[in-house]
Design an enzyme around this catalytic site. Structure first.
Site, PDB file in Angstrom:
ATOM      1  N   LYS B  83     -32.046  26.032  12.362  1.00 35.67           N
ATOM      2  CA  LYS B  83     -31.711  24.968  13.761  1.00 35.67           C
ATOM      3  C   LYS B  83     -32.083  23.746  13.445  1.00 35.67           C
ATOM      4  CE  LYS B  83     -33.322  25.447  18.458  1.00 35.67           C
ATOM      5  NZ  LYS B  83     -34.263  26.283  19.351  1.00 35.67           N
ATOM      6  N   SER B 159     -31.970  28.604  23.176  1.00 34.09           N
ATOM      7  CA  SER B 159     -31.412  27.224  22.712  1.00 34.09           C
ATOM      8  C   SER B 159     -31.019  27.275  21.027  1.00 34.09           C
ATOM      9  CB  SER B 159     -32.525  25.919  22.647  1.00 34.09           C
ATOM     10  OG  SER B 159     -33.473  26.268  21.889  1.00 34.09           O
ATOM     11  N   SER B 183     -36.151  31.234  23.383  1.00 40.24           N
ATOM     12  CA  SER B 183     -34.886  30.514  22.492  1.00 40.24           C
ATOM     13  C   SER B 183     -34.496  31.336  21.187  1.00 40.24           C
ATOM     14  CB  SER B 183     -35.218  29.239  22.210  1.00 40.24           C
ATOM     15  OG  SER B 183     -34.870  28.431  23.537  1.00 40.24           O
TER      16      SER B 183
END
Lengths: 72, 456
Positions: B83, B159, B183
């Site tokens: 990420k 996310s 997330s």
């Protein structure tokens, strides 16, 4: 309701427009809020206030400490 | 070396075994991975940057070490993605924003990236996310939306949506994400892959761009349960103690808040899990709505305060949806934040009480399947509400307690993926892996395959 001398001082009305509250509160932390941001901030502030009402609506003992150094 | 047989692209341990035993070279794996991303990511947009030359060079080093008789580690040559909030030395960490794009490159790897590299794995790509991790959609104004590999007309969740989608698509067998309010668990559920939110504080966050430090946890996604376990052990700095016998685990089903609003399909799948485990007692946590509220408020206040210096200078460079949430958070009264933290302590005690009579709790990860991109809402209490803000309905309250939670993809739901949260007391990740393994053996959980035409 009896009048107190201080009551003639300027007060923030209970129904102050959200945008005015946001601008004033933001000024307190040195943040200017562009007008284009205000509708979104108003909406998010309203959401957070609903969540805040939930949290403030729960009675906690005075001995319940904030979990700033949280250990699960 | 002869032309290699195709290794399961979802299986990090099989890839490492092939490389360690000489059936494939690390360079051939890395080259194939990069080629697959370049060709196939265009339809889902999970990757924001490919670290091509450096990844190939690192793969060459792995091959040289193996040729010299050295052991590169249990993840030898395994490509992984991060990420885009994890530092990779020499690369700029954007946290999904243009606001940080001009920052200098990271001087060191994030701690978990360094640990994975020390185990032989190779970072090859950064992955899309909601800006500054604030959202459940991976709908990024700067880097685009990440689409669900199972149906590109639907959200991947967020996310850490790029991290889940890249695994689901078979582009990467292992990725890293972060979980503040769900997330990791939300996108793992919607994309049908394995994800783990470790116990708060148990895996180092150094070098991971923060969001809400009181809640932030970093963890892995993987295409197999064994891959998830090894990645977690490497990230945590050592192996777990032996897994407990499943027969000894007391498993219960979370009801109340966690039994309302879920789709019929999801309820049926969880019923099947409960039936397999002999019929589970349903237990309830108290004051879950307030726990979710406290998590929401702490996140808003800490995130808003973190970004306040930049918001003062160039708020208009942020994604408008992120910016307006951050500003509202920065304006929260201190009394509200302190009360949320006090409530957290109270809630912690309630959670611990529940774990005196249970070892693992199960609960849905999302209310249902991935929402359509052109109608990004979910139904809560009969009303359509924003998916970006509400997909964490079942994950946010549990974040407040800092528990380890494994998101297991349910099998046999007949449609799009759905996830199950396996929840344990702090530090009891081994119980989660034990139960997940038993459910996988029973065919109740496991990576959800893509429609045949989309498989590599």
């Amino acid at each position: 309701m009896s009048e107190h001398p201080e009551s003639s001082a300027p007060r923030v009305p209970d129904a102050a427009p959200d945008e005015a509250v946001i601008v004033a509160t933001a000024r307190d932390i040195g943040l200017g809020v562009d007008a284009s941001c205000l509708p979104g901030v108003v909406a998010n502030r309203a959401l957070l206030r609903r969540y805040a009402d939930l949290v403030h609506g729960f009675a906690l003992p005075d001995t319940c400490e904030p979990a700033f150094e949280y250990r699960p | 070396m002869t032309a290699p047989a195709m290794t399961d692209p979802f299986d990090a341990l099989a890839i490492a075994a092939d490389i360690r035993e000489g059936r494939r070279s690390a360079v051939s794996v890395m080259s194939a991975t990069i080629a697959a991303i370049e060709v196939r990511d265009t339809s889902i947009n999970s990757v924001t940057r490919i670290f091509g030359p450096r990844a190939v060079a690192e793969a060459e080093r792995i091959d040289r070490r193996l040729a010299a008789g050295d052991d590169p580690g249990p993840l030898a040559g395994v490509p992984f993605g991060v990420k885009d909030l994890f530092d990779v030395a020499g690369e700029v960490t954007t946290a999904g924003s243009v606001v940080l794009r001009e920052s200098p490159p990271a001087t060191h790897d994030a701690a978990v990236v360094a640990r994975l590299r020390a185990a032989g794995a190779i970072p090859v790509a950064s992955l899309n996310m909601d800006e500054f991790a604030y959202g459940f959609a991976t709908d990024n104004a700067h880097y685009g939306i990440t689409r669900n590999p199972h149906d590109t007309a639907r959200l991947a969740g967020g996310s850490s949506g790029g991290s889940a989608a890249a695994v689901a698509a078979g582009l990467l067998p292992l990725t890293l994400g972060s979980d503040t309010n769900g997330s990791i668990r939300v996108p793992a559920s919607l994309c049908g892959v394995w994800g783990l939110k470790p116990t708060f504080g148990s895996v180092p966050r150094e070098g991971a761009y923060p969001f809400a430090a009181s809640l932030d946890v970093v963890g892995p996604f993987a295409g197999t349960l064994d891959g998830l376990r090894v990645a977690y052990e490497v990230m945590a700095g050592g192996p777990m103690a032996g897994l407990p016998a499943v027969a000894d685990l007391r498993v219960a089903r979370l009801g109340g808040w966690f039994g309302a609003n879920m789709s019929d399909t999801l309820a049926g799948a969880i019923d099947a899990v409960a039936a397999h485990l002999g019929g589970l007692e349903t237990v309830e946590l108290p004051e879950v709505a307030r726990a979710r509220a406290a998590s929401f408020l702490i996140t808003a206040a800490e995130g808003g305060t973190l970004h306040l210096p930049r918001l003062r200078r160039h708020a208009l460079r942020y994604d408008p949806a992120t910016r307006d949430r951050l500003i509202a958070g920065a304006l929260l009264p201190a009394a509200t934040l302190v009360q949320a933290h006090r409530f957290r302590n109270w809630f912690r005690a309630q959670v611990h009480a529940l774990f005196r009579s249970a070892d693992v709790l199960i609960a849905p990860a999302t209310v249902g399947e991935a929402p359509p991109i052109d109608q990004p809402t979910i139904m809560v209490d009969g009303q359509p509400v924003s998916a970006r803000a509400n997909l964490g309905l079942y994950t946010q309250p549990l974040s407040l307690a800092g528990l380890p939670i494994l998101s297991a993809p349910l099998v046999g739901t007949g449609g799009l993926p759905l996830g199950l949260q396996l929840i344990a007391a702090p530090g009891r990740e081994a119980a989660l892996f034990a139960l997940a393994g038993a459910l996988a053996q029973a065919g109740l959980v496991g990576r959800v395959p893509l429609p045949a035409s989309k498989e590599r």
